[in-house]
Enzyme design. Structure first.
Site, PDB file in Angstrom:
ATOM      1  N   THR A  32       0.838  -1.216   0.000  1.00  0.00           N
ATOM      2  CA  THR A  32       0.000   0.000   0.000  1.00  0.00           C
ATOM      3  C   THR A  32       0.870   1.262   0.000  1.00  0.00           C
ATOM      4  OG1 THR A  32      -0.226  -0.191   2.410  1.00  0.00           O
ATOM      5  CG2 THR A  32      -2.044  -1.031   1.079  1.00  0.00           C
ATOM      6  N   HIS A 127      -0.801 -16.503  -5.263  1.00  0.00           N
ATOM      7  CA  HIS A 127      -1.953 -16.100  -6.076  1.00  0.00           C
ATOM      8  C   HIS A 127      -1.562 -15.660  -7.480  1.00  0.00           C
ATOM      9  CE1 HIS A 127      -4.292 -15.326  -2.069  1.00  0.00           C
ATOM     10  NE2 HIS A 127      -4.207 -16.598  -2.374  1.00  0.00           N
ATOM     11  N   CYS A 160      -7.531 -15.125 -26.546  1.00  0.00           N
ATOM     12  CA  CYS A 160      -6.241 -15.797 -26.686  1.00  0.00           C
ATOM     13  C   CYS A 160      -5.845 -15.827 -28.156  1.00  0.00           C
ATOM     14  CB  CYS A 160      -6.349 -17.219 -26.145  1.00  0.00           C
ATOM     15  SG  CYS A 160      -4.865 -18.208 -26.462  1.00  0.00           S
TER      16      CYS A 160
HETATM   17  P1  NAD Z   1      -6.138  -7.620   2.381  1.00  0.00           P
HETATM   18  O1  NAD Z   1      -6.552  -6.455   1.577  1.00  0.00           O
HETATM   19  O2  NAD Z   1      -7.164  -8.620   2.741  1.00  0.00           O
HETATM   20  O3  NAD Z   1      -5.467  -7.152   3.750  1.00  0.00           O
HETATM   21  C1  NAD Z   1      -4.430  -6.237   3.804  1.00  0.00           C
HETATM   22  C2  NAD Z   1      -4.155  -5.941   5.272  1.00  0.00           C
HETATM   23  O4  NAD Z   1      -3.018  -5.104   5.357  1.00  0.00           O
HETATM   24  C3  NAD Z   1      -5.293  -5.222   5.986  1.00  0.00           C
HETATM   25  O5  NAD Z   1      -5.564  -5.854   7.222  1.00  0.00           O
HETATM   26  C4  NAD Z   1      -4.764  -3.798   6.205  1.00  0.00           C
HETATM   27  O6  NAD Z   1      -5.226  -3.213   7.370  1.00  0.00           O
HETATM   28  C5  NAD Z   1      -3.279  -4.049   6.262  1.00  0.00           C
HETATM   29  N1  NAD Z   1      -2.450  -2.929   5.811  1.00  0.00           N
HETATM   30  C6  NAD Z   1      -2.596  -2.177   4.700  1.00  0.00           C
HETATM   31  N2  NAD Z   1      -1.576  -1.304   4.576  1.00  0.00           N
HETATM   32  C7  NAD Z   1      -0.776  -1.499   5.662  1.00  0.00           C
HETATM   33  C8  NAD Z   1       0.429  -0.900   6.106  1.00  0.00           C
HETATM   34  N3  NAD Z   1       1.047   0.060   5.394  1.00  0.00           N
HETATM   35  N4  NAD Z   1       0.959  -1.331   7.276  1.00  0.00           N
HETATM   36  C9  NAD Z   1       0.361  -2.325   7.997  1.00  0.00           C
HETATM   37  N5  NAD Z   1      -0.783  -2.928   7.606  1.00  0.00           N
HETATM   38  C10 NAD Z   1      -1.336  -2.521   6.463  1.00  0.00           C
HETATM   39  O7  NAD Z   1      -4.925  -8.279   1.607  1.00  0.00           O
HETATM   40  P2  NAD Z   1      -4.424  -9.773   1.606  1.00  0.00           P
HETATM   41  O8  NAD Z   1      -4.495 -10.348   2.964  1.00  0.00           O
HETATM   42  O9  NAD Z   1      -3.166  -9.765   0.877  1.00  0.00           O
HETATM   43  O10 NAD Z   1      -5.499 -10.559   0.709  1.00  0.00           O
HETATM   44  C11 NAD Z   1      -6.123  -9.945  -0.384  1.00  0.00           C
HETATM   45  C12 NAD Z   1      -5.984 -10.613  -1.721  1.00  0.00           C
HETATM   46  O11 NAD Z   1      -5.917  -9.592  -2.666  1.00  0.00           O
HETATM   47  C13 NAD Z   1      -4.759 -11.412  -1.916  1.00  0.00           C
HETATM   48  O12 NAD Z   1      -5.200 -12.630  -2.338  1.00  0.00           O
HETATM   49  C14 NAD Z   1      -3.967 -10.753  -3.040  1.00  0.00           C
HETATM   50  O13 NAD Z   1      -3.791 -11.700  -4.069  1.00  0.00           O
HETATM   51  C15 NAD Z   1      -4.844  -9.682  -3.585  1.00  0.00           C
HETATM   52  N6  NAD Z   1      -4.259  -8.325  -3.697  1.00  0.00           N
HETATM   53  C16 NAD Z   1      -2.962  -8.139  -4.069  1.00  0.00           C
HETATM   54  C17 NAD Z   1      -2.443  -6.851  -4.167  1.00  0.00           C
HETATM   55  C18 NAD Z   1      -1.005  -6.683  -4.568  1.00  0.00           C
HETATM   56  O14 NAD Z   1      -0.468  -7.524  -5.282  1.00  0.00           O
HETATM   57  N7  NAD Z   1      -0.335  -5.615  -4.125  1.00  0.00           N
HETATM   58  C19 NAD Z   1      -3.246  -5.747  -3.898  1.00  0.00           C
HETATM   59  C20 NAD Z   1      -4.591  -5.968  -3.538  1.00  0.00           C
HETATM   60  C21 NAD Z   1      -5.079  -7.261  -3.441  1.00  0.00           C
END
Ligand code: NAD
Length: 255
Positions: A32, A127, A160
């Protein structure tokens, strides 16, 4: 985000310092700070727009051409393409340099761990990756850039090029099974770990989150670093609540 307890940071750092094998599980929260929103955090894509969750269902993607067109519109402008790794990614490279990293299991699809310098051999993409496409019929993979060029040229749902099947990013949608070899490797790394470090994940997606149970049952210490509570906090040896970009560098600085 709350303020983590100094003593807890020191306790977690000591667990890492003593460990021979650390298995890390990362989620969207490590990216993030790089400008890629998570799904379930306070500013998450689904928190702000619950209807967007449908875009991540394989059934909707296969059945509804409008879902595919919307998915391609979003892929074309996705923040992933401009994202750079952040402090949390860098700290995990430092953990690897200390010789303790057994595996870096990630739910992320952004390849930012590899971009930061984590060894690709140690990164297990639970994933999949958004940097490739995969055909849902013939399975052929290709760089995402090729499909996005076709989208930019006016194809709103590029099929595809080999078999005409439906193309999707090479990621796991809800309703799709994880690769069996990938999940086996992740589970083994959890069982073999002295410490399981879960970072920036809501631990709400299975089977990925299940590696925490496996590690704990096998006797590993569990460290959770996340901005919000998770369903596994009561299983954890130490829970550090706060920003991963601030906490992770402090955990690894002495290693
Ligand atoms: P999630 O969105 O379910 O959870 C993310 C967690 O991280 C939340 O609890 C949030 O509060 C916490 N968070 C966010 N920023 C933070 C920070 N800077 N410091 C501390 N905590 C922080 O994500 P997940 O558990 O990875 O599962 C979601 C699914 O979505 C996964 O399967 C993934 O494949 C996909 N996803 C991937 C991406 C990516 O590749 N960057 C982005 C979004 C979703």
């Amino acid at each position: 985000m709350g303020h983590e307890d100094e003593d807890d940071v020191a306790r977690a750092a000591a667990l890492l310092a003593r460990a021979g094998r650390v298995t890390v599980l990362t989620g969207a929260g490590v990216s993030t700070d790089s400008g890629i929103p998570d799904f379930r955090g306070p500013q998450g894509v689904w928190t702000r727009n619950p209807a967007a969750e449908r875009l991540s269902s394989i059934q909707a993607y296969v059945e509804d051409p409008e879902v595919r067109r919307e998915a391609w519109r979003q892929r074309a402008v996705h923040p992933i393409w401009d994202a750079r790794p952040g402090a949390a990614h860098a700290a995990l490279v430092d953990l690897e340099r200390s010789g303790r990293l057994a595996a870096l299991l990630t739910q992320n699809i952004d390849e930012l761990h590899q971009a930061a310098g984590s060894s690709p051999d140690l990164v297990v993409e639970l994933h999949g990756t958004m940097h490739h496409t995969q055909c849902l019929s013939c399975g052929v993979r290709a760089p995402m850039g090729e499909a996005l060029e076709r989208v930019a040229a006016g194809e709103d749902d590029p099929p595809c090029p080999h078999c005409g099947g439906i193309l999707k990013s090479a990621t796991i949608s809800f309703g799709q099974n994880l690769d069996a070899g990938v999940i086996r490797r992740a589970q083994q790394a959890a069982v073999d770990a002295d410490v399981l470090l879960a970072v920036g994940t809501s631990l709400g997606v299975h089977p990925a989150a299940g590696v925490v149970d496996l590690a704990a049952a096998a006797g590993a210490a569990v460290i959770i670093v996340n901005g919000e509570p998770t369903p596994y906090d009561d299983v954890a040896t130490v829970v550090l609540r706060g920003g991963v970009g601030e906490i992770l560098p402090r955990l690894v600085e002495g290693l």
